[in-house]
Design a protein around this motif. Structure first.
Motif, mmCIF file in Angstrom:
data_model
loop_
_atom_site.group_PDB
_atom_site.id
_atom_site.type_symbol
_atom_site.label_atom_id
_atom_site.label_comp_id
_atom_site.label_asym_id
_atom_site.label_seq_id
_atom_site.Cartn_x
_atom_site.Cartn_y
_atom_site.Cartn_z
ATOM 1 N N ARG A 198 11.092 -3.746 7.970
ATOM 2 C CA ARG A 198 11.708 -3.257 6.734
ATOM 3 C C ARG A 198 13.231 -3.434 6.765
ATOM 4 N N PHE A 255 7.960 -1.737 12.947
ATOM 5 C CA PHE A 255 7.958 -1.373 11.524
ATOM 6 C C PHE A 255 9.392 -1.369 10.992
ATOM 7 N N TYR A 294 15.082 8.367 12.707
ATOM 8 C CA TYR A 294 15.720 9.373 13.570
ATOM 9 C C TYR A 294 16.459 8.732 14.744
ATOM 10 N N HIS A 296 20.843 13.397 14.265
ATOM 11 C CA HIS A 296 22.055 14.139 13.904
ATOM 12 C C HIS A 296 21.756 15.285 12.944
ATOM 13 N N GLY A 317 14.487 12.479 2.061
ATOM 14 C CA GLY A 317 15.818 12.681 1.490
ATOM 15 C C GLY A 317 16.024 11.958 0.164
ATOM 16 N N ILE A 335 27.350 12.240 7.000
ATOM 17 C CA ILE A 335 26.845 11.883 8.336
ATOM 18 C C ILE A 335 25.674 10.915 8.199
ATOM 19 N N PHE A 389 9.105 6.890 -3.674
ATOM 20 C CA PHE A 389 7.761 7.266 -3.206
ATOM 21 C C PHE A 389 6.940 7.993 -4.274
ATOM 22 N N ARG A 442 20.284 14.794 0.319
ATOM 23 C CA ARG A 442 20.719 14.226 1.585
ATOM 24 C C ARG A 442 21.994 14.956 2.030
ATOM 25 N N THR A 443 22.172 15.112 3.326
ATOM 26 C CA THR A 443 23.391 15.746 3.839
ATOM 27 C C THR A 443 24.531 14.726 3.789
ATOM 28 N N ARG A 447 14.305 22.011 6.392
ATOM 29 C CA ARG A 447 13.856 22.306 5.026
ATOM 30 C C ARG A 447 12.412 21.874 4.818
ATOM 31 N N TYR A 483 8.903 11.338 7.058
ATOM 32 C CA TYR A 483 9.016 10.157 7.931
ATOM 33 C C TYR A 483 10.472 9.772 8.127
HETATM 34 N N1 C2G Z 1 18.704 12.160 5.975
HETATM 35 C C1 C2G Z 1 19.426 13.169 5.330
HETATM 36 N N2 C2G Z 1 20.787 13.194 5.422
HETATM 37 C C2 C2G Z 1 21.459 12.244 6.120
HETATM 38 C C3 C2G Z 1 20.753 11.225 6.771
HETATM 39 C C4 C2G Z 1 19.356 11.203 6.686
HETATM 40 O O1 C2G Z 1 18.836 14.054 4.676
HETATM 41 N N3 C2G Z 1 22.805 12.315 6.169
HETATM 42 C C5 C2G Z 1 17.234 12.132 5.867
HETATM 43 C C6 C2G Z 1 16.685 10.883 5.182
HETATM 44 O O2 C2G Z 1 16.771 11.003 3.782
HETATM 45 C C7 C2G Z 1 15.253 10.880 5.678
HETATM 46 C C8 C2G Z 1 15.392 11.456 7.116
HETATM 47 O O3 C2G Z 1 16.670 12.126 7.155
HETATM 48 O O4 C2G Z 1 14.447 11.751 4.914
HETATM 49 C C9 C2G Z 1 15.327 10.375 8.186
HETATM 50 O O5 C2G Z 1 16.340 9.413 7.919
HETATM 51 P P1 C2G Z 1 16.315 8.001 8.649
HETATM 52 O O6 C2G Z 1 16.154 8.188 10.096
HETATM 53 O O7 C2G Z 1 17.473 7.207 8.142
HETATM 54 O O8 C2G Z 1 14.955 7.334 8.173
HETATM 55 P P2 C2G Z 1 14.671 6.538 6.838
HETATM 56 O O9 C2G Z 1 15.050 5.104 6.963
HETATM 57 O O10 C2G Z 1 15.254 7.278 5.673
HETATM 58 O O11 C2G Z 1 13.075 6.592 6.800
HETATM 59 O O12 C2G Z 1 9.090 5.440 6.403
HETATM 60 C C10 C2G Z 1 10.412 5.765 6.716
HETATM 61 C C11 C2G Z 1 10.902 6.744 5.744
HETATM 62 O O13 C2G Z 1 10.495 6.350 4.494
HETATM 63 C C12 C2G Z 1 12.380 7.000 5.658
#
Ligand code: C2G
Length: 130
Positions: free
Chosen positions: A44, A40, A10, A14, A93, A118, A100, A114-115, A23, A7
């Motif tokens: 949050r 939603f 997005y 990026h 991430g 960015i 969770f 996490r990347t 992955r 989830y």
């Molecule tokens: N992510 C990542 N590296 C980044 C930025 C984001 O791996 N530099 C991952 C986040 O960890 C997440 C996904 O990309 O798994 C989407 O990130 P977001 O759009 O920021 O969404 P998020 O608020 O993390 O939503 O129910 C919502 C989810 O629980 C998480």
């Protein structure tokens, strides 16, 4: 068939999002991506999202990585989705590490690194400077 679910918002999709989705896809045979609804996100505390739900859905679709895209609209939906779609793996991430773990009652829970360097917040801040 191994179904994987992840989830996110997005916003301004990026490289970090893309690497997460790649992955997640590689973990199974079928990837479901839940995209947060505008309401939603507000509920949050995510109030700076730049793109509408339809723009964010389109961006996820254009990655070509999702076999199915759904909208996440309420707290507690993850449990409902995992059961409804017969999901084996929930992934997200590592910024959510531990958050969770309650889903382990329903499926495997995997936190992916996490990347670095960015984020949607940084892109929004850069855009403000332009
Ligand atoms: N992510 C990542 N590296 C980044 C930025 C984001 O791996 N530099 C991952 C986040 O960890 C997440 C996904 O990309 O798994 C989407 O990130 P977001 O759009 O920021 O969404 P998020 O608020 O993390 O939503 O129910 C919502 C989810 O629980 C998480």
């Amino acid at each position: 068939m191994t179904k994987v679910i992840t989830y996110g918002t997005y916003d301004l999709l990026h490289e970090g999002h893309l690497r997460l989705l790649e992955r997640a896809k590689a973990m199974g045979d079928y990837l479901i991506v839940g995209v947060t609804s505008d309401n939603f996100d507000k509920s949050r505390g995510k109030i700076n999202v730049k793109q509408s739900l339809s723009e964010r859905l389109e961006a996820v679709k254009n990655t070509g990585l999702a076999d199915e895209i759904i909208v996440e609209e309420y707290e507690g939906q993850k449990i409902d989705d995992i059961q409804k779609y017969g999901v084996s793996i929930f992934t997200v991430g590592s910024d959510w590490q531990g958050h969770f773990d309650y889903l382990k009652e329903y499926c495997a829970v995997i936190y992916l690194p996490r990347t670095n360097g960015i984020s949607s917040s940084e892109i929004r801040a850069e855009n403000r400077k332009l």
